[in-house]
Scaffold this motif. Structure first.
Motif, short mmCIF file in Angstrom:
data_model
loop_
_atom_site.label_atom_id
_atom_site.label_comp_id
_atom_site.label_asym_id
_atom_site.label_seq_id
_atom_site.Cartn_x
_atom_site.Cartn_y
_atom_site.Cartn_z
N ALA A 1 62.28 2.19 -11.98
CA ALA A 1 63.42 2.82 -11.32
C ALA A 1 64.39 1.76 -10.79
O ALA A 1 65.60 1.87 -10.95
CB ALA A 1 62.94 3.72 -10.19
N PHE B 1 68.28 2.34 -9.47
CA PHE B 1 67.98 3.23 -8.36
C PHE B 1 67.64 2.38 -7.14
O PHE B 1 66.97 1.37 -7.26
CB PHE B 1 66.84 4.19 -8.73
N LEU C 1 61.52 9.78 -3.59
CA LEU C 1 60.62 10.40 -4.56
C LEU C 1 59.16 10.24 -4.12
O LEU C 1 58.37 11.19 -4.20
CB LEU C 1 60.83 9.79 -5.95
N LEU C 2 58.81 9.04 -3.65
CA LEU C 2 57.43 8.81 -3.21
C LEU C 2 57.12 9.61 -1.93
O LEU C 2 56.07 10.23 -1.83
CB LEU C 2 57.18 7.33 -2.97
N SER D 1 58.63 20.92 0.14
CA SER D 1 58.32 21.83 -0.96
C SER D 1 58.53 21.12 -2.28
O SER D 1 59.28 20.17 -2.39
CB SER D 1 59.24 23.04 -0.89
N SER D 2 57.85 21.60 -3.29
CA SER D 2 58.00 21.00 -4.60
C SER D 2 59.39 21.28 -5.18
O SER D 2 59.86 20.60 -6.07
CB SER D 2 56.91 21.49 -5.54
N ALA D 3 60.06 22.30 -4.62
CA ALA D 3 61.43 22.57 -5.08
C ALA D 3 62.34 21.39 -4.75
O ALA D 3 63.23 21.03 -5.54
CB ALA D 3 61.97 23.84 -4.41
N VAL E 1 61.41 18.24 -4.57
CA VAL E 1 61.08 17.19 -5.54
C VAL E 1 61.76 17.50 -6.86
O VAL E 1 62.38 16.63 -7.48
CB VAL E 1 59.56 17.11 -5.78
N LYS E 2 61.65 18.75 -7.27
CA LYS E 2 62.22 19.15 -8.55
C LYS E 2 63.73 18.92 -8.58
O LYS E 2 64.26 18.37 -9.54
CB LYS E 2 61.92 20.62 -8.81
N ALA F 1 64.45 15.13 -8.60
CA ALA F 1 64.10 14.55 -9.89
C ALA F 1 65.09 14.98 -10.98
O ALA F 1 65.43 14.20 -11.86
CB ALA F 1 62.68 14.95 -10.27
N SER F 2 65.58 16.21 -10.87
CA SER F 2 66.56 16.69 -11.85
C SER F 2 67.84 15.87 -11.78
O SER F 2 68.43 15.51 -12.80
CB SER F 2 66.91 18.15 -11.60
N LEU G 1 67.29 12.59 -13.29
CA LEU G 1 67.16 12.73 -14.74
C LEU G 1 68.54 12.71 -15.39
O LEU G 1 68.74 12.07 -16.43
CB LEU G 1 66.44 14.04 -15.04
N ILE H 1 69.67 9.20 -15.50
CA ILE H 1 68.99 8.43 -16.54
C ILE H 1 69.59 8.74 -17.91
O ILE H 1 69.81 7.84 -18.72
CB ILE H 1 67.48 8.71 -16.52
N GLU H 2 69.87 10.01 -18.15
CA GLU H 2 70.45 10.36 -19.45
C GLU H 2 71.82 9.69 -19.63
O GLU H 2 72.16 9.24 -20.72
CB GLU H 2 70.53 11.88 -19.60
N LYS I 1 72.67 6.88 -18.22
CA LYS I 1 72.36 5.46 -18.41
C LYS I 1 71.95 5.19 -19.86
O LYS I 1 72.29 4.15 -20.43
CB LYS I 1 71.24 5.02 -17.48
#
Lengths: 129, 129
Positions: B53, B58, B66-67, B76-78, B80-81, B84-85, B88, B91-92, B94
């Motif tokens: 990263a 980053f 993220l950690l 909540s995992s929402a 994180v999601k 991360a989105s 993402l 990254i695309e 990049k």
DNA sequence: TATAGTCCTTCCAGTAACTGGAAGGTCAAG
DNA sequence: CTTGACCTTCCAGTTACTGGAAGGACTATA
């Protein structure tokens, strides 16, 4: 072209372009009567090249080498070719690493339910060590 | 696992791992009787993730988010999601930029004769502005 | 058991590449 | 003819390391 327009076109902060001017990496094509920096097309191209190279971890000195090699007519094109070949290897390695990072995060996003439950398995999707 | 072995495995300098320990980004799993830092498999995974990263621009704080999100069971995992989105997408973008950089240099290498003549057209292969 | 060599520790200073802000000059629009 | 958005230089601060000193710990060999 004035510095703020150049900044917009190449995607770098004004401050950064001014910094590159200060350290002699990309000097403005000229100055207006008032002392404003002026950038032409070829300067913009250099800035875009440097932005990309910097984004992927190449140092200012590495960027300078590539630009200097071009501008110093005493250097041979074999030097440029050699240097560029080395950097090309670096880039290909970076492409693989970037794909791995993409895979990790992408798998994370897909495996997260996104429903508020804290069971997102981020660590289990980390890279194999 | 001691810090130098960890460094070898994850591809980071010992100094950097110690720095990450100091700032609380990846703390060692434990300490030996003599005070030596000890790293286990999951710590190594975190380090590899951070290395990748960081290589792609980053920030430490983005890595920490993220950690932390994973380790804080109240989140909540929402969250994180979502985070991360966003990354993402970055990254695309990049990946596209890195491909452009690759194309530029690759074209440069191919069009250089490499015979010592200083006519290597590096600037003409620069990115379109 | 002594000693050499290679780890490890903390701490502090230095570097690369920006980045923010102050103080002040320039210029087009109303 | 002033307001506001530019531009300039200069200097200090930030991020993320990075190097080196001073000293403790472990291993191998004489």
């Amino acid at each position: 072209m004035k510095i703020s327009d150049a900044a917009l076109k190449v995607g770098l902060p004004v401050k950064t372009i001014r910094y590159y001017s200060d350290i002699g990496l990309v000097t403005p094509t000229g100055r207006s009567a008032a002392g404003y920096r002026d950038y032409d097309h070829s300067a913009l191209k250099k800035l875009v090249f440097i932005r990309r190279a910097r984004e992927f971890g190449f140092s200012i000195d590495e960027c300078r080498d590539l630009l200097d090699l071009y501008e110093d007519q005493n250097r041979s094109s074999a030097d440029v070719k050699h240097l560029a070949s080395l950097r090309l290897r670096d880039i290909e390695q970076k492409q693989k690493e970037l794909q791995l990072l993409h895979d990790e995060l992408s798998h994370l996003v897909q495996s997260c339910k996104g429903d508020g439950r804290p069971d997102c398995p981020i660590l289990s999707n980390f890279a194999q060590v």
